[in-house]
Design an enzyme around this catalytic site. Sequence first.
Site, short mmCIF file in Angstrom:
data_model
loop_
_atom_site.label_atom_id
_atom_site.label_comp_id
_atom_site.label_asym_id
_atom_site.label_seq_id
_atom_site.Cartn_x
_atom_site.Cartn_y
_atom_site.Cartn_z
N TYR A 148 0.81 -1.22 0.00
CA TYR A 148 0.00 0.00 0.00
C TYR A 148 0.85 1.27 0.00
CZ TYR A 148 0.38 -1.08 5.06
OH TYR A 148 0.83 -1.42 6.30
N ARG A 200 -4.60 -6.78 14.80
CA ARG A 200 -4.53 -5.36 14.48
C ARG A 200 -5.00 -5.03 13.06
NH1 ARG A 200 0.50 -4.92 14.19
NH2 ARG A 200 1.23 -6.75 15.29
P1 NAP Z 1 4.98 -7.89 14.74
O1 NAP Z 1 5.01 -9.35 15.01
O2 NAP Z 1 3.98 -7.03 15.43
O3 NAP Z 1 6.45 -7.37 15.08
C1 NAP Z 1 6.78 -6.04 15.22
C2 NAP Z 1 8.12 -6.03 15.96
O4 NAP Z 1 8.60 -4.71 16.01
C3 NAP Z 1 8.01 -6.54 17.39
O5 NAP Z 1 8.98 -7.54 17.61
C4 NAP Z 1 8.31 -5.32 18.25
O6 NAP Z 1 9.05 -5.71 19.41
C5 NAP Z 1 9.14 -4.46 17.30
N1 NAP Z 1 9.01 -3.04 17.57
C6 NAP Z 1 7.87 -2.30 17.57
N2 NAP Z 1 8.14 -1.03 17.91
C7 NAP Z 1 9.48 -0.97 18.12
C8 NAP Z 1 10.38 0.07 18.49
N3 NAP Z 1 9.95 1.32 18.74
N4 NAP Z 1 11.70 -0.21 18.61
C9 NAP Z 1 12.14 -1.47 18.36
N5 NAP Z 1 11.37 -2.50 18.01
C10 NAP Z 1 10.04 -2.25 17.89
O7 NAP Z 1 4.88 -7.53 13.19
P2 NAP Z 1 4.82 -8.41 11.85
O8 NAP Z 1 3.39 -8.58 11.48
O9 NAP Z 1 5.72 -9.58 11.93
O10 NAP Z 1 5.42 -7.33 10.81
C11 NAP Z 1 6.81 -7.26 10.56
C12 NAP Z 1 7.07 -6.26 9.45
O11 NAP Z 1 6.32 -6.62 8.28
C13 NAP Z 1 6.68 -4.82 9.77
O12 NAP Z 1 7.59 -3.94 9.19
C14 NAP Z 1 5.32 -4.68 9.09
O13 NAP Z 1 4.99 -3.34 8.80
C15 NAP Z 1 5.56 -5.48 7.83
N6 NAP Z 1 4.35 -5.96 7.16
C16 NAP Z 1 3.49 -6.79 7.82
C17 NAP Z 1 2.37 -7.29 7.14
C18 NAP Z 1 1.43 -8.27 7.83
O14 NAP Z 1 0.41 -8.61 7.21
N7 NAP Z 1 1.73 -8.76 9.02
C19 NAP Z 1 2.15 -6.92 5.80
C20 NAP Z 1 3.03 -6.05 5.17
C21 NAP Z 1 4.15 -5.59 5.85
P3 NAP Z 1 8.90 -4.95 20.84
O15 NAP Z 1 7.43 -4.88 21.15
O16 NAP Z 1 9.67 -5.83 21.77
O17 NAP Z 1 9.51 -3.61 20.64
#
Ligand code: NAP
Length: 274
Positions: A148, A200
Site C-alpha cells: 500500500y 490489528r
Molecule cells: P509484529 O510481530 O507485530 O512485530 C513487530 C516487531 O517490532 C516486534 O517484535 C516489536 O518488538 C518491534 N518493535 C515495535 N516497535 C518498536 C520500536 N519502537 N523499537 C524497536 N522494536 C520495535 O509484526 P509483523 O506482522 O511480523 O510485521 C513485521 C514487518 O512486516 C513490519 O515492518 C510490518 O509493517 C511489515 N508488514 C506486515 C504485514 C502483515 O500482514 N503482518 C504486511 C506487510 C508488511 P517490541 O514490542 O519488543 O519492541
Amino acid sequence: MSLLNDDTFKNQTAIVTGGGTGLGLAVSSRLGRMGATVVCVSRNTGHHTELLARGEQEGFPVVSRALDVRDARAVKTVVREIRDTCGGIDVLVNNAAGNFIRPAMMLAPRAFASVIDIALNGVFYMSREVGRVMRDTGGRIVNISAPYAATGKPGVVHSACAKAGVEAMTKTLASEWAGYGIRVNAVSPGPFVSAGAADRLWPSKEMEKAILGQIPLGRFGTTGEVADLVCLLASNDVPWMTGTILLADGGWSLPDPMMNPEDGRIDRRRQSSD
Ligand code: NAP
C-alpha cells in the site's frame, strides 16, 4: 523453501529489528540456521525468548539487546556496542514497525507521528549508524515495506506514509552507498499471518474475509515465505541487486483481481465461500 546454502551467513553478524516476533523471528531464525550471529533488538527483551531458545536448541548464537529504534542516541550507542562486540556488521534487517487499522479522520496526530517515528525515522536511525559501520567493509540492508506504499489502502494512512518513505529511502541509500559496497533493498509483502497482524489488521471475521477476497491467490502469506525473500536479499548471492522493492503479495496489489476476463463481471466466489 530457501534458495540459499546452509552456510550462506557463516561468520557474519546480522541485526534484525523486532527480530523476536512474527516476520522478524522467522528472518532471525533462518539467518541463524545459515550461520549468522543474530542480534535481535526491540523494546521488550521478553519478546526474544523464543529466538534465544531456538538459538540454544539449534546451535546458533543470539545476542539480545533492548532498543527503541525511535531513540536516535540509543541506536548509536547500541550499534557501536554491537560493532565492537561482534567485530563488524554484515546485515541489517529493518523489520520493526507498528500498525493498526484506523480511518484517517479518526487518527490522532500523536498516533500518526508515533507510527512514522518507529517505521520511518527508526529505519533511518538504524541505517545511518549501521551504514557508518559498513562503510569500511560493505554490507546489506533489507527494509520491510508494504504494497500500500504504492497503491494506498483505506485505514492505514500512517503506515502507508511510513512505508512510502522507506521505499524512497531504500532507493536513495542504494544509490548513495553503492560506492561503499553497501546494497540496500526492500521486500514488500502483502498480508501475512503473524501473531499481531490478525488482531490489528483484520480484527473481525468480516474483515479477514474481505481481505482474503482481494488476494487473487486466495490466501494470506506466511512469515516463512516472506523471510526466505528477505534472506535472499540479505545474502551475497544477488550481488547485482540494489534499490529493488521486491513485491510478494499473492496478487493483492493487482487491480480488479476478481474480474472475469470472459464477461468483465466481478467474480465474488472467494468472498462468499468460507
Ligand atoms: P509484529 O510481530 O507485530 O512485530 C513487530 C516487531 O517490532 C516486534 O517484535 C516489536 O518488538 C518491534 N518493535 C515495535 N516497535 C518498536 C520500536 N519502537 N523499537 C524497536 N522494536 C520495535 O509484526 P509483523 O506482522 O511480523 O510485521 C513485521 C514487518 O512486516 C513490519 O515492518 C510490518 O509493517 C511489515 N508488514 C506486515 C504485514 C502483515 O500482514 N503482518 C504486511 C506487510 C508488511 P517490541 O514490542 O519488543 O519492541
